[in-house]
Design a protein around this motif. Structure first.
Motif: not given
Ligand code: 4AD
Ligand code: MG
Length: 461
Positions: A51-54, A80-81, A87-88
């Protein structure tokens, strides 16, 4: 760097820790502010969700990554949801190691096996081939483990040889000929007998005869190597280059030979089931829905036994319309073999005592004078998986048979010596490794279980 295999094996040990994983992008979804990558690092069948974000320094580049790109991801492993994975990885930093080009031939959709054969250099990156080739590796290990733990000595038999182990003439000849200035005989014709530095040679069709020589010294031996057959046939079960496992046991006959084949096969199947559960589950869902049931059953079942003559009777009485008519003396065809093992028995079966005319010169003549102590193991889905026999240890019988078949005994002088100097009853068999992988994976074409198949006109890679 950690591996995805370690994450799964670690059972939570890596949770809430900072780790780094190196791998290839299988899929990527992104929005303006965040995204997901399914990353495969090659060590484990399942992908790791990243998972990545800005907040990433290179968010723009990452969110536009093309499938197949290679990256290094550092971040926290968290629960992980989602239900799909335990997991993540929450990326803090993604380093792009190798970009993939926009014309990457593997799309998210499922490709046909035929298409994937045309890109055999890339197909190991798909789920199916990742499963098949890891199983192939694990099965090879299981074979060595089985033989080593049972006191067998591994012999490396030659690839280049002057002998024809099967006496069937299906050999690839070797040449060192200078095509511009080939050696010629008195009449000016090219002299092919001078082809390997002056000796006629070919690629081996089987390591058996050489393995027999070591069997007379070590008692129990095996070879596991590539073999070659120059048969110009286009079937889903034949390749021009395939791998064969050939054990040979001394002071033993057909019964011990069959027991060995059965024990070995059950060991391999159990070992593979135990050590590649994710791959097996995948193949069972997407390639062959009866795979797991079939494999679990064969470990528990006792293999069937019948003679060739009994098999012919069963086929005659079956009421089936076979393409190739059944009569005593015919070489059993795949359709016949599959009827016997799939429809009549529903499990692996040994067929023994074939007519001597359809088998190799080295098989031991039975007392009836017309059959030999041969054994083929037939398995559902594949047909002939193993071919073997008790060997003719009587020098006079062997010489006579070779004369009848017109074989040049001078070429086999060392093989005949074995019968002269302390020869004993012995037996062995050949297991076709690709056929075994077909059996273990449910794949139905031999081209899809060997990394770069060699079949007629197919030698691009
Ligand atoms: O029955 P085959 O020809 O037996 C031998 O070569 C003996 N010398 C073996 C021995 O007794 N040591 O081949 C053995 C096995 C077959 O049962 C089949 O599984 C596989 O090798 N095989 C092939 N696999 C793929 N492509 C081909 N062209 C094959 N020919 C045989
Ligand atoms: Mg055979």
């Amino acid at each position: 760097a950690a591996t995805v295999k370690e994450l799964y094996a670690g059972k939570g040990k890596y949770l809430h820790q900072r780790i780094q994983i190196n791998g290839w992008v299988r899929t990527l979804r992104s929005s303006k502010t965040f995204g997901f990558i399914e990353l495969n690092d090659g060590t484990f069948f399942s992908n790791l969700q990243v998972v990545f974000d800005e907040n990433l320094a290179n968010y723009k580049e990452v969110s536009k990554l093309i499938t197949g790109s290679a990256i290094k991801v550092a971040g926290q492993l968290t629960e992980s949801p989602g239900a799909k994975q335990p997991f993540e990885l929450k990326a803090e930093c993604i380093e792009i190691e190798g970009l993939s080009a926009p014309d990457y031939p593997l799309q998210k959709k499922r490709h046909t096996f035929e298409y994937l054969r045309t890109i055999a250099h890339l197909r190991s990156r798909t789920n199916t081939f990742s499963a098949v080739f890891r199983i192939r590796s694990v099965a090879a290990y299981a074979i060595h483990k089985f033989f080593q733990e049972n006191g067998f000595v591994h012999v490396h038999t030659p690839i280049i040889t002057g002998s024809d182990a099967e006496g069937a003439g299906e050999m690839f000849r070797l040449t060192t000929l200078d095509f511009d200035k080939p050696p010629r005989d008195e009449k000016g014709a090219v002299d092919f007998t001078k082809d390997f530095f002056g000796k006629e040679t070919n690629l081996t069709v089987s390591g058996q005869l050489e393995a027999e020589t070591y069997c007379m010294a070590f008692n129990k031996v095996y070879t596991f190597g590539p073999t070659f057959r120059a048969e110009n046939s286009n079937t889903p079960r034949h390749a021009a280059e395939f791998w064969m496992i050939e054990p040979e046991i001394a002071f033993a006959g057909l019964r011990e030979n069959m027991n060995l084949a059965e024990d070995m096969l059950k060991f391999i199947v159990s070992y593979v089931l135990e050590n590649t559960p994710a791959e097996m589950q995948f193949l069972n869902s997407f390639v062959d829905k009866s795979l797991l049931e079939r494999l679990t059953n064969i470990v528990k079942s006792d293999f069937g036994h019948l003679t060739y003559s009994q098999a012919v009777e069963i086929l005659k009485k079956s009421g089936e319309q076979f393409e190739y008519p059944v009569a005593w003396g015919i070489d059993l065809q795949t359709e016949h073999e599959r009827y016997i093992t799939e429809k009549h028995f529903g499990k692996p079966v040994f067929v023994t005592d074939y007519p001597k005319e359809i088998k190799a010169f080295y098989m031991r003549l039975n007392d009836d004078g017309r059959t030999v102590a041969a054994m083929d193991l037939l398995v559902p889905g594949v047909g002939e998986l193993v071919g073997g026999s008790q060997r003719e240890e009587r020098l006079d019988y062997l010489s006579k048979r070779m004369d009848e078949l017109g074989l040049n005994k001078e070429d086999y002088w060392w093989y005949l010596d074995l019968r002269k100097y302390g020869g004993v009853r012995h037996a062995g068999f050949g297991l076709g490794f690709e056929r075994l992988i077909m059996y273990l994976t449910g794949m139905t074409n031999i081209r899809d279980v060997i990394s770069f198949p060699r079949t007629p006109k197919n030698a691009e890679f």
